[in-house]
Structures are given as C-alpha cells and as structure tokens.
Design a protein around this motif. Structure first.
Motif, PDB file in Angstrom:
ATOM      1  N   THR A   1       1.246  -1.497  -0.345  1.00  0.00           N
ATOM      2  CA  THR A   1       0.161   0.137   0.139  1.00  0.00           C
ATOM      3  C   THR A   1       0.975   1.385  -0.065  1.00  0.00           C
ATOM      4  O   THR A   1       0.522   2.036  -0.800  1.00  0.00           O
TER       5      THR A   1
ATOM      6  N   HIS B   1       1.341   3.875  -2.869  1.00  0.00           N
ATOM      7  CA  HIS B   1       0.878   5.759  -3.328  1.00  0.00           C
ATOM      8  C   HIS B   1       2.432   6.709  -3.106  1.00  0.00           C
ATOM      9  O   HIS B   1       1.907   7.551  -3.703  1.00  0.00           O
TER      10      HIS B   1
ATOM     11  N   ALA C   1      -3.106   3.943  -8.937  1.00  0.00           N
ATOM     12  CA  ALA C   1      -3.283   3.549  -7.427  1.00  0.00           C
ATOM     13  C   ALA C   1      -4.835   3.250  -6.730  1.00  0.00           C
ATOM     14  O   ALA C   1      -4.727   1.850  -6.445  1.00  0.00           O
ATOM     15  N   GLU C   2      -6.105   3.842  -7.690  1.00  0.00           N
ATOM     16  CA  GLU C   2      -6.720   3.515  -6.706  1.00  0.00           C
ATOM     17  C   GLU C   2      -7.574   1.595  -7.330  1.00  0.00           C
ATOM     18  O   GLU C   2      -7.969   0.960  -7.123  1.00  0.00           O
ATOM     19  N   TRP C   3      -7.118   1.390  -8.897  1.00  0.00           N
ATOM     20  CA  TRP C   3      -7.300  -0.147  -9.050  1.00  0.00           C
ATOM     21  C   TRP C   3      -6.440  -1.067  -8.754  1.00  0.00           C
ATOM     22  O   TRP C   3      -6.735  -2.176  -8.448  1.00  0.00           O
ATOM     23  N   ARG C   4      -5.413  -0.338  -8.296  1.00  0.00           N
ATOM     24  CA  ARG C   4      -4.193  -1.269  -7.803  1.00  0.00           C
ATOM     25  C   ARG C   4      -4.968  -1.813  -6.157  1.00  0.00           C
ATOM     26  O   ARG C   4      -4.764  -3.076  -6.234  1.00  0.00           O
ATOM     27  N   LEU C   5      -5.276  -0.753  -5.381  1.00  0.00           N
ATOM     28  CA  LEU C   5      -6.030  -0.942  -4.230  1.00  0.00           C
ATOM     29  C   LEU C   5      -6.641  -1.764  -4.157  1.00  0.00           C
ATOM     30  O   LEU C   5      -7.168  -2.789  -3.429  1.00  0.00           O
ATOM     31  N   HIS C   6      -7.980  -1.210  -5.470  1.00  0.00           N
ATOM     32  CA  HIS C   6      -8.926  -1.930  -5.410  1.00  0.00           C
ATOM     33  C   HIS C   6      -9.076  -3.552  -5.577  1.00  0.00           C
ATOM     34  O   HIS C   6      -9.646  -4.411  -5.318  1.00  0.00           O
ATOM     35  N   HIS C   7      -7.591  -3.899  -6.324  1.00  0.00           N
ATOM     36  CA  HIS C   7      -7.845  -5.674  -6.334  1.00  0.00           C
ATOM     37  C   HIS C   7      -6.617  -6.299  -5.609  1.00  0.00           C
ATOM     38  O   HIS C   7      -6.581  -7.888  -5.209  1.00  0.00           O
TER      39      HIS C   7
ATOM     40  N   THR D   1      -2.168   8.129 -11.117  1.00  0.00           N
ATOM     41  CA  THR D   1      -3.258   7.221 -11.605  1.00  0.00           C
ATOM     42  C   THR D   1      -3.910   5.410 -11.235  1.00  0.00           C
ATOM     43  O   THR D   1      -5.297   5.293 -11.483  1.00  0.00           O
TER      44      THR D   1
END
Length: 176
Positions: free
Chosen positions: A114, A118, A127-133, A125
């Motif tokens: 994480t 970040h 980051a959200e995709w990566r964290l969601h998975h 851009t």
C-alpha cells in the motif's frame, strides 16, 4: 521457455521483468498489448478486465508460441492473473505446445505494498485500481497462487535483488 511474473497490481512485475530481460537474457512480452489490441475490436462486449476475453488468453498463448518458434530463447511475461480458470487455460495452452513455464509470484505484505502504491510516481492514476485488487489477490494467493507458483517475498528486496533471486532460482531449476 517462459518466465511468468504474477502478483498483484503494483507489485513490481514490470520493473523486475525489465531487469530480467537483460540478466537472463530474455525478450519482454507485455501481454497488455494484446488487451489493448482487442479493446479496439471487442471492447464493446461486457468485461471488467481484458483477461475476461477468451481471445486474450488464446492470443497470449499463440503469440508466445509463435515468437518462441521464431526466435527461440526465453520470454518474460509480467502479468497479473488472479482467476484460477484463466491461469489453468494459459498453462494448458503452453503445455500443449511444449513450452515450459516457470511461474513466480512477487509478493509484498499489504502495508508495504500500500505504501509503495501510494508512492508510485510512474503511474499515480493506477493507485485506485491497484488498491481495489488487493483482496482478490490475497484470495488467489491463499486458494491457488502460492501452490502453483514460486513465491518471491519482495517486502525487503529491491527490484535488482528480486531479479537476482529469480535468476538464481531459475538457474537451479533448469540446470541438470
């Protein structure tokens, strides 16, 4: 042969693949290009990820086969595959063509990953995709990934150390 680098999004697969490209040596095969190609052709069909398209899986196997038939050597493929049935389809396709696959999963503990996501300035851009998975990755890790790939804990490794560890393991695995 193929050296497949799996792991969650943002785990360092592409960076490690670039280092392995020179260290082994090998050719880098970024299968996302197949996804981008297909997006222009069948992107209107329902999907959440290009790996959902059967043509992506088939073209990945066929492209790897044709490139290896043409050039010989080694391909390094940095691609996250978290769906076991997609992974099995890919591995079965390579096996059908007698292409040995040496799969590795680059793993980092969740807190470190994480922080790395970040801190990524190359693709902020994403980051959200990566964290969601992260949750789907951890589920795949515990249900099948750790049993079907060689786990490389990168929590305390640099990308160079990660590539060196894979090269050492690969050498031991492929040398009689």
């Amino acid at each position: 042969m193929i050296v497949w680098l799996n792991g969650t999004y943002g785990a360092g697969k592409t960076t490690t693949a670039r280092l392995l490209q020179h260290a082994l040596p090998a050719r880098l095969f970024d299968t996302e290009h197949i996804g981008h190609l297909l997006r222009g052709i069948i992107g209107d069909l329902p999907h959440t990820d290009f790996k959902d398209w059967a043509p992506w899986r088939g073209l990945t196997v066929e492209t790897a086969r044709q490139v290896l038939d043409y050039t010989g050597g080694t391909l390094v493929i940095p691609q996250t595959v978290l769906q076991h049935h997609y992974w099995t389809e890919l591995i079965d396709g390579f096996t059908k063509h007698d292409i040995p696959v040496h799969p590795y999963t680059l793993h980092t503990d969740r807190d470190t990953l994480t922080r790395r996501i970040h801190a990524d300035t190359d693709e902020p851009t994403a980051a959200e995709w990566r964290l969601h998975h992260l949750d789907p990755y951890e589920h795949a890790l515990t249900t099948w990934l750790a049993g079907e790939t060689t786990l490389i804990d990168t929590t305390h490794l640099t990308p160079e150390q990660t590539a060196a560890a894979i090269k050492t393991h690969l050498h031991a695995e492929t040398t009689p």
